[in-house]
Scaffold this active site. Sequence first.
Site, short mmCIF file in Angstrom:
data_model
loop_
_atom_site.label_atom_id
_atom_site.label_comp_id
_atom_site.label_asym_id
_atom_site.label_seq_id
_atom_site.Cartn_x
_atom_site.Cartn_y
_atom_site.Cartn_z
N CYS A 1 0.85 -1.19 0.00
CA CYS A 1 0.00 0.00 0.00
C CYS A 1 0.89 1.24 0.00
O CYS A 1 2.10 1.15 0.13
CB CYS A 1 -0.88 0.03 1.23
N1 LIG Z 1 -1.70 -4.79 1.85
C1 LIG Z 1 -1.59 -4.05 2.92
O1 LIG Z 1 -0.52 -3.53 3.19
C2 LIG Z 1 -2.78 -3.84 3.83
C3 LIG Z 1 -3.48 -5.08 4.29
N2 LIG Z 1 -2.58 -6.07 4.78
C4 LIG Z 1 -4.39 -5.64 3.19
O2 LIG Z 1 -4.05 -6.56 2.52
O3 LIG Z 1 -5.49 -5.19 3.00
#
Ligand SMILES: NC(=O)C[C@H](N)C(=O)O
Length: 601
Positions: free
Chosen positions: A2
């Site tokens: 993200c």
């Molecule tokens: N991908 C991320 O960094 C945020 C969270 N773990 C998600 O997959 O929604």
Amino acid sequence: MCGIFFSLSSSKPTESTQETCSLLQKRGPDSYKTHTAQKDINAQDGKSPPLSYYLTFKSTVLSLRGDHVYTQPLVDPTTQSVLCWNGEAWKIAGECVRGNDTERVFNLFLQAVDSDQDDSVERMAEAIASLSGPFAFVFYDAVNSRLFYSRDCLGRRSLLEGFDEDGNLKICSICDSASVDCFKEVDTEGVCTIDLARYQDPSLSPRELCQIKILPWSSAASPPADHIVRPSYLTAGAATDERPKRKSIPPMNTSLPTEQPPALTTDSAFVEQLESNLRQSIELRIQNIPEPPGYIAGETAKTAVLFSGGLDCTLLARLSHDILPLHEPIDLLNVAFENPRVAAAAKANQQKSPSSSPLSIYENCPDRITGRAAHIELQATCPGRTWRFIAIDIPYTETLAHRDQVKRLMRPHNTEMDMSIACALYFASRGQGTAQTNPSAQLPTPDTPSPIYTTTSRVLLSGLGADELFAGYGRHSVAFNRGGFKELIAEIDLDVSRLGSRNLGRDDRVLSHWGRETRFPFLDEEFVAWVLQAPVWEKCGFGLPEIDATAGIDCEKLALRLVALRLGLVRVSREKKRAIQFGARTAKMETGRSRGTDALS
Ligand SMILES: NC(=O)C[C@H](N)C(=O)O
């Protein structure tokens, strides 16, 4: 992966640049949202002008956990506290987190700063301490008007901080400035906090207004056996408290052998345990990956490996085979570059002896050769699985076309060596090349080109960390020859102590650009702690008796080589260490005398 952007200003809400915004959206293509907040503080004398803080939070999300996209920033309707989370909490207080982690982490933080508690900072530190997995986040505790931001202690996710030209604080996954110097990596030594509750003179510059404090993870010299140590700022009284505590990188076992250590074999208890512990770490990272866009069951992949064909990445691929359903293909991403300097030398050679057959510049790259060989070995040891080898060939013109982009992403890193490594990672994670599932099929030729294939996988596995933990570098052997176990231990200890500050932030910024997330099974906290507590002579073969069973196998990373042998990877167990920039030939693309440490022009 993200993207996070946060700014704090005392004059007006402050945005990121448009360019930063679109780069953050590349990191997190599934959602994009901005949230702003204002905090006004009146002077106690009733006369001085009030102080106002303007907070801007921006999040982009690559959704990899749970059955729907959890849009961020998360805002608590009751308290107005805010979270921007870029991470994977694999475990909270030792319990596996199934499904999405963002809301779980938010609730954990909200509880820690609950209004009835006056020890919210300590409680927040403990809450963060209880997270296992890579992360970078910004959390605003609106109850106590306090900002927290941090990266995990190994620095597996990027987060930068700096002040812009107007002196506003900015915290961002990538550099939000045209200048290389404005931003620096957020320290991995602890949690940063800023107290926004105190009245201060509004005429002070924002830089003077925000005093950033770091709550260190730990300074304990000898942690308890479970390697969970207490943050040093907590009082002695609180130390008896049984709540989860900060896990940091534990010190290494520096004991020297008192007698000749026994030879390592495929049956050694440590080697057996190593296989099982590594498998567990991979399991956490590849089980339950949601279907990526364009996914076709049985045909395209959810998991890919950054694949040079070397020992570490091939082991990850081989163990992934034991974990994933057989019908799920696994993609192997292998990069090779047209290096004009090497190409010119090859051409000259060809002219000298025209009889030698001209192999393609890409197929001649060291990592392509080992990659193809390891593909054959994987197919042979794991029949029934589709191993899709994606040959990612990058012509020099394409390297040049993307050079500025890579340079922009890796900032504040800015040397020739950063560029050669970042370039290889950038194109590898793009995952675009020609695919081959049958390793013995004819290779494509210029007359019979293969169609371009792009991996669907949003999760990439990387073997990074194995060389540090198991003494994989040439200098480990140099150290042993110089001063035996003592010097070898000192060399590994240095590597391990630098794990948190090594170049993972830079790597994250370039790897995430294609909306994929790289995961590092060798850098799992529990795995790292377990390897570090073992005596050095169980990890590598220096100073061990020579036995027939391991004859001809390098001492570097011997324990991992033996795991490879246990799993039938005979050839791979003998592969030599090669740095990515030499294997993929991104180093020294131009003639001239530039050194790795030279700053980019
Ligand atoms: N991908 C991320 O960094 C945020 C969270 N773990 C998600 O997959 O929604």
